[in-house]
Enzyme design. Structure first.
Site, PDB file in Angstrom:
ATOM      1  N   GLU A  96      17.025  27.881  46.223  1.00 36.64           N
ATOM      2  CA  GLU A  96      15.674  27.563  46.545  1.00 36.64           C
ATOM      3  C   GLU A  96      15.022  26.636  45.467  1.00 36.64           C
ATOM      4  O   GLU A  96      15.743  26.556  44.261  1.00 36.64           O
ATOM      5  CB  GLU A  96      14.739  28.995  46.489  1.00 36.64           C
ATOM      6  CG  GLU A  96      14.801  29.653  45.336  1.00 36.64           C
ATOM      7  CD  GLU A  96      14.175  31.045  45.263  1.00 36.64           C
ATOM      8  OE1 GLU A  96      14.251  31.668  46.338  1.00 36.64           O
ATOM      9  OE2 GLU A  96      13.913  31.681  44.293  1.00 36.64           O
ATOM     10  N   CYS A 110      11.539  22.107  40.379  1.00 34.60           N
ATOM     11  CA  CYS A 110      12.084  23.310  39.713  1.00 34.60           C
ATOM     12  C   CYS A 110      13.371  23.609  40.564  1.00 34.60           C
ATOM     13  O   CYS A 110      13.214  23.559  41.619  1.00 34.60           O
ATOM     14  CB  CYS A 110      11.147  24.564  39.656  1.00 34.60           C
ATOM     15  SG  CYS A 110      12.294  26.030  39.045  1.00 34.60           S
ATOM     16  N   CYS A 117      22.951  34.690  39.810  1.00 35.72           N
ATOM     17  CA  CYS A 117      23.136  34.347  38.648  1.00 35.72           C
ATOM     18  C   CYS A 117      23.672  35.778  37.688  1.00 35.72           C
ATOM     19  O   CYS A 117      23.425  36.972  38.387  1.00 35.72           O
ATOM     20  CB  CYS A 117      21.540  34.255  37.902  1.00 35.72           C
ATOM     21  SG  CYS A 117      21.774  33.787  36.127  1.00 35.72           S
ATOM     22  N   CYS A 121      19.158  39.255  34.149  1.00 35.00           N
ATOM     23  CA  CYS A 121      17.888  39.770  33.244  1.00 35.00           C
ATOM     24  C   CYS A 121      16.925  40.687  34.043  1.00 35.00           C
ATOM     25  O   CYS A 121      17.082  40.486  35.205  1.00 35.00           O
ATOM     26  CB  CYS A 121      17.022  38.269  32.958  1.00 35.00           C
ATOM     27  SG  CYS A 121      18.101  36.927  31.945  1.00 35.00           S
ATOM     28  N   CYS A 124      14.014  39.485  36.421  1.00 34.26           N
ATOM     29  CA  CYS A 124      14.101  38.459  37.252  1.00 34.26           C
ATOM     30  C   CYS A 124      14.674  38.664  38.468  1.00 34.26           C
ATOM     31  O   CYS A 124      15.883  39.457  38.794  1.00 34.26           O
ATOM     32  CB  CYS A 124      14.982  37.549  36.491  1.00 34.26           C
ATOM     33  SG  CYS A 124      15.716  36.075  37.640  1.00 34.26           S
ATOM     34  N   CYS A 341      11.421  32.819  40.558  1.00 28.65           N
ATOM     35  CA  CYS A 341      12.584  32.666  40.922  1.00 28.65           C
ATOM     36  C   CYS A 341      13.499  33.528  41.475  1.00 28.65           C
ATOM     37  O   CYS A 341      13.256  34.778  41.220  1.00 28.65           O
ATOM     38  CB  CYS A 341      13.406  32.091  39.573  1.00 28.65           C
ATOM     39  SG  CYS A 341      14.160  33.201  38.672  1.00 28.65           S
TER      40      CYS A 341
END
Ligand code: SF4
Length: 348
Positions: A96, A110, A117, A121, A124, A341
């Site tokens: 995205e 962005c 990922c 984290c 997130c 995100c």
């Protein structure tokens, strides 16, 4: 397969496109017409390119894709300032990107740099998607091109790019590096180095490499805690690269580049947002050429973490300011369209 249209042009391989067209009996100058339509006139479908005859359109439609990514779902915020797109990649994965229009005239895209990922984290949404693969430089740059073409139609342009979407950009260093080169290409999108920001969660060796390679590009570091104890609980990466090493690498960046570093700090209720943490952060950053960007937390349904109240954010901000630290509070755009995100991709 032919090189994609964009790759050939961004990398100044216009000659290769021309050769391919020529081999198919098509005049070379058609490549220039296509390039002009995409980058200067904001036209991104061959059918709309009125200067091309049907036989050229048929050839390029079949052989020369304009984008390496295909828009799948698009969401606009109610106030129209934020436009988020979920793209499908050739292998079926999704990523995205978001366009944010700010009142001061910045039109910022962005971009994502990886599918999922590996950094995990805690706060997130992307961290829950698991890492699948690195994006290619074309897939990264095409996220910007997609919005740039749209803006062109409105007589505007994308003037800032931030690598803050899905993924850890510095773990996809080579492709990110090449994508930055594409974005800066004067004949195409021509985004200035100083208007590009790469954000990292703190990959120390790559920050050092970045300081050498990109003296004009901005660096943002996701700090989110003033000590290892808190950071370890919300950012597993800090176990590998403790704060002391991270801060050394950040100092090296500012000394080498003479550029201010931005520390991102997401405000999490009762985790990192107390007065004690504000004082500790002020001590950690004392004397550094830096800016702290406080980010109100965009709460996600999957994470049972609460964002800080405005009152706590303001107190935190005042403490930093009274210690001589430059602070901004990020304007929270697009909460109504899942702008944190990874949220849209996760829904998918
Ligand atoms: S905050 Fe960034 S580095 Fe951390 S999991 Fe999310 S995308 Fe990855």
């Amino acid at each position: 397969m032919l090189y994609s249209y964009q790759q050939q042009h961004y990398m100044k391989f216009l000659g290769i496109v021309k050769k391919q067209l020529k081999e198919h009996g098509i005049a070379e100058y058609r490549a220039n017409q296509i390039f002009k339509d995409v980058f200067h006139n904001g036209i991104d479908t061959y059918d709309e390119m009125t200067t091309l005859p049907a036989y050229v359109k048929d050839f390029v439609k079949e052989n020369v894709p304009i984008y390496s990514i295909v828009p799948h779902t698009e969401n606009n915020s109610d106030n129209g300032n934020t436009h988020k797109v979920l793209f499908t990649l050739e292998d079926g994965n999704t990523i995205e990107a978001v366009l944010m229009r700010f009142e001061d005239g910045r039109n910022t895209v962005c971009v994502s740099s990886q599918v999922g990922c590996a950094m995990n984290c805690r706060f997130c949404a992307t961290g829950t998607l698991k890492f699948k693969r690195n994006l290619t430089y074309e897939e990264i740059a095409d996220q910007v091109l997609y919005f740039a073409v749209k803006m062109k139609k409105e007589g505007q342009r994308v003037n800032h790019v931030v690598y803050m979407g899905m993924g850890e950009p510095l773990l996809n260093y080579k492709q990110v590096e090449k994508s930055i080169d594409l974005l800066r290409d004067k004949t195409a999108l021509h985004i200035g180095s100083r208007n590009i920001t790469v954000s990292t969660c703190g990959i120390v060796p790559e920050i050092k490499r970045f300081s050498n390679d990109f003296q004009q590009v901005n660096l943002a570091v996701s700090l989110h805690a003033p000590n290892d104890r808190i950071r370890n609980t919300i950012m597993p990466v800090s176990k590998q690269f403790p704060l002391e090493n991270l801060m050394d690498a950040c100092r090296e960046y500012t000394e080498k580049t003479h550029r201010r570093i931005t520390f991102e700090y997401v405000m999490l209720h009762d985790i990192n947002d107390g007065e004690k943490e504000a004082h500790e952060l002020a001590r950690l950053l004392r004397g550094m050429l830096c800016l702290v960007n406080l980010i109100p937390y965009n709460e996600t349904a999957i994470k049972k973490i609460q964002g800080s109240s405005s009152k706590r954010i303001n107190t935190f901000k005042s403490i930093l300011e009274s210690n001589g630290i430059q602070v901004t509070k990020r304007v929270s755009l697009g909460q109504d369209i899942d702008a944190a995100c990874g949220q849209l991709a996760r829904k998918q």
